[in-house]
Design a protein around this motif. Structure first.
Motif, PDB file in Angstrom:
ATOM      1  N   LEU A   1      17.526 -35.077 -31.946  1.00 34.61           N
ATOM      2  CA  LEU A   1      17.579 -33.880 -32.780  1.00 34.61           C
ATOM      3  C   LEU A   1      17.861 -34.358 -34.195  1.00 34.61           C
ATOM      4  N   ALA A   2      17.044 -33.935 -35.158  1.00 32.81           N
ATOM      5  CA  ALA A   2      17.165 -34.461 -36.516  1.00 32.81           C
ATOM      6  C   ALA A   2      17.243 -33.351 -37.551  1.00 32.81           C
TER       7      ALA A   2
ATOM      8  N   ALA B   1      21.322 -37.978 -30.219  1.00 31.56           N
ATOM      9  CA  ALA B   1      20.342 -38.901 -29.643  1.00 31.56           C
ATOM     10  C   ALA B   1      20.628 -39.083 -28.158  1.00 31.56           C
ATOM     11  N   GLN B   2      19.601 -38.902 -27.347  1.00 34.36           N
ATOM     12  CA  GLN B   2      19.715 -39.082 -25.899  1.00 34.36           C
ATOM     13  C   GLN B   2      18.722 -40.158 -25.475  1.00 34.36           C
ATOM     14  N   LYS B   3      19.226 -41.239 -24.904  1.00 34.59           N
ATOM     15  CA  LYS B   3      18.356 -42.342 -24.510  1.00 34.59           C
ATOM     16  C   LYS B   3      17.607 -42.013 -23.225  1.00 34.59           C
ATOM     17  N   GLY B   4      16.346 -42.456 -23.177  1.00 38.83           N
ATOM     18  CA  GLY B   4      15.530 -42.229 -22.001  1.00 38.83           C
ATOM     19  C   GLY B   4      15.870 -43.194 -20.880  1.00 38.83           C
ATOM     20  N   SER B   5      15.229 -42.996 -19.739  1.00 42.12           N
ATOM     21  CA  SER B   5      15.517 -43.818 -18.558  1.00 42.12           C
ATOM     22  C   SER B   5      14.627 -45.048 -18.459  1.00 42.12           C
ATOM     23  N   SER B   6      13.567 -45.113 -19.259  1.00 45.73           N
ATOM     24  CA  SER B   6      12.658 -46.254 -19.186  1.00 45.73           C
ATOM     25  C   SER B   6      13.358 -47.531 -19.649  1.00 45.73           C
ATOM     26  N   PRO B   7      13.122 -48.652 -18.970  1.00 46.63           N
ATOM     27  CA  PRO B   7      13.735 -49.922 -19.383  1.00 46.63           C
ATOM     28  C   PRO B   7      13.348 -50.331 -20.804  1.00 46.63           C
ATOM     29  N   THR B   8      12.164 -49.904 -21.250  1.00 47.33           N
ATOM     30  CA  THR B   8      11.705 -50.244 -22.601  1.00 47.33           C
ATOM     31  C   THR B   8      11.775 -49.027 -23.515  1.00 47.33           C
TER      32      THR B   8
ATOM     33  N   PRO C   1      23.061 -30.621 -26.886  1.00 45.40           N
ATOM     34  CA  PRO C   1      22.992 -31.937 -26.237  1.00 45.40           C
ATOM     35  C   PRO C   1      22.450 -31.876 -24.812  1.00 45.40           C
ATOM     36  N   ALA C   2      22.857 -30.855 -24.055  1.00 47.37           N
ATOM     37  CA  ALA C   2      22.370 -30.722 -22.680  1.00 47.37           C
ATOM     38  C   ALA C   2      20.875 -30.429 -22.654  1.00 47.37           C
ATOM     39  N   LEU C   3      20.413 -29.622 -23.604  1.00 49.55           N
ATOM     40  CA  LEU C   3      18.983 -29.310 -23.671  1.00 49.55           C
ATOM     41  C   LEU C   3      18.170 -30.558 -24.006  1.00 49.55           C
ATOM     42  N   LEU C   4      18.691 -31.385 -24.912  1.00 45.40           N
ATOM     43  CA  LEU C   4      18.003 -32.636 -25.244  1.00 45.40           C
ATOM     44  C   LEU C   4      17.999 -33.592 -24.057  1.00 45.40           C
ATOM     45  N   SER C   5      19.101 -33.629 -23.341  1.00 38.68           N
ATOM     46  CA  SER C   5      19.178 -34.490 -22.156  1.00 38.68           C
ATOM     47  C   SER C   5      18.125 -34.107 -21.126  1.00 38.68           C
ATOM     48  N   GLU C   6      17.843 -32.819 -21.029  1.00 38.98           N
ATOM     49  CA  GLU C   6      16.831 -32.361 -20.077  1.00 38.98           C
ATOM     50  C   GLU C   6      15.444 -32.853 -20.484  1.00 38.98           C
ATOM     51  N   VAL C   7      15.158 -32.869 -21.789  1.00 38.55           N
ATOM     52  CA  VAL C   7      13.874 -33.402 -22.263  1.00 38.55           C
ATOM     53  C   VAL C   7      13.773 -34.884 -21.918  1.00 38.55           C
ATOM     54  N   ALA C   8      14.863 -35.625 -22.151  1.00 39.86           N
ATOM     55  CA  ALA C   8      14.873 -37.056 -21.827  1.00 39.86           C
ATOM     56  C   ALA C   8      14.690 -37.282 -20.330  1.00 39.86           C
ATOM     57  N   ARG C   9      15.300 -36.416 -19.523  1.00 40.66           N
ATOM     58  CA  ARG C   9      15.179 -36.556 -18.066  1.00 40.66           C
ATOM     59  C   ARG C   9      13.750 -36.285 -17.604  1.00 40.66           C
TER      60      ARG C   9
END
Length: 257
Positions: free
Chosen positions: A103-104, A116-123, A87-95
């Motif tokens: 991850l699927a 699933a880690q949500k991105g920071s973009s509003p959309t 999860p932390a590794l995925l969060s880094e990709v999102a960041r």
């Protein structure tokens, strides 16, 4: 659907909900999140309380998993302790990318989101753990299908065209064999609206962890934004793959030393 299967699905969905929310929940919150009747949620929680898997706070009428739930996976955490870093590794990709990252793994004819880690973009793309999309219609699925024989891929495509609940998926599945071949040749998959209109995602196959199913990782959002960030996303995903490979090597050493 068999009532025992439905009950099992709701039980697992409830614990996944607690994992996502990480807080006590009321019956109404459970009902709304799982989209089930209030009477069903009440019966389910009452049963789990009696079995010792949920604790009920009588004062504020909320429910929360007990220590018994945590102890269920103790032996697996010892065996696959390094997988907990995913999860932390995925969060880094999102960041790094600002886009949602998942991850699927394969679940029948579907690609299912494990993390699933949500991105920071509003959309950003709205992703949740547990989501299912046809293997033939998504980038993470195309990656997973590279592990299958061509005749197996063909059967999955035909089944998707016949059974997919969305007409849109039945249409986009027709190009799946070509997409799987393209994924094999260039080392990554790139969906551009095949899964959801207007959304795109880049995905790669990850090194398999010991004792785990094959997994793929994807990063996506609005098509035009993903295209503009293609190199950045690929760099982040490839770095994720290198980190997973390192975890795999350490896990293998831990298991077999």
């Amino acid at each position: 659907m068999d009532t025992s299967i439905k009950s099992s699905q709701r039980t697992l969905a409830l614990f996944e909900l607690f994992s996502l929310e990480q807080r006590p929940l009321t019956i109404k919150q459970i009902t709304d999140a799982l989209d089930i009747p209030q009477s069903s949620a009440s019966v389910l929680t009452k049963s789990l309380v009696s079995l010792g898997y949920l604790e009920k706070n009588e004062q504020n009428r909320t429910y929360y998993p007990t220590l018994r739930v945590s102890l269920l996976g103790t032996w697996m955490r010892r065996q696959h302790q390094r997988a907990g870093q995913l999860p932390a590794l995925l969060s880094e990709v999102a960041r790094l990318t600002g886009e949602s990252t998942i991850l699927a793994m394969r679940n029948g004819m579907y690609s299912q989101y494990l993390i699933a880690q949500k991105g920071s973009s509003p959309t950003r793309a709205q992703v949740e753990s547990g989501m299912l999309y046809p293997l033939a219609c998504c980038s993470t699925g195309w990656c997973l299908l590279t592990l299958e024989r061509k005749d197996v891929v063909g059967k999955i495509v035909r089944r998707t065209i016949s059974e997919a609940k969305e007409d849109y998926w039945r249409e986009t599945a027709r190009n799946a064999i070509e997409q799987v071949q393209l994924t094999q040749s260039r080392g990554y998959a790139f969906s551009k609206g095949e899964t959801m209109r207007g959304l795109g995602a880049i995905a790669i196959l990850l090194p398999s962890m010991p004792g785990a199913y094959a997994m793929s990782a994807g990063c996506g959002g609005r098509i035009e934004r993903v295209e503009a960030k293609k190199d950045l996303i690929l760099d982040a995903l490839n770095e994720l793959a290198r980190s997973v490979r390192t975890l795999k090597e350490r896990e293998e050493h831990f298991l077999f030393s």
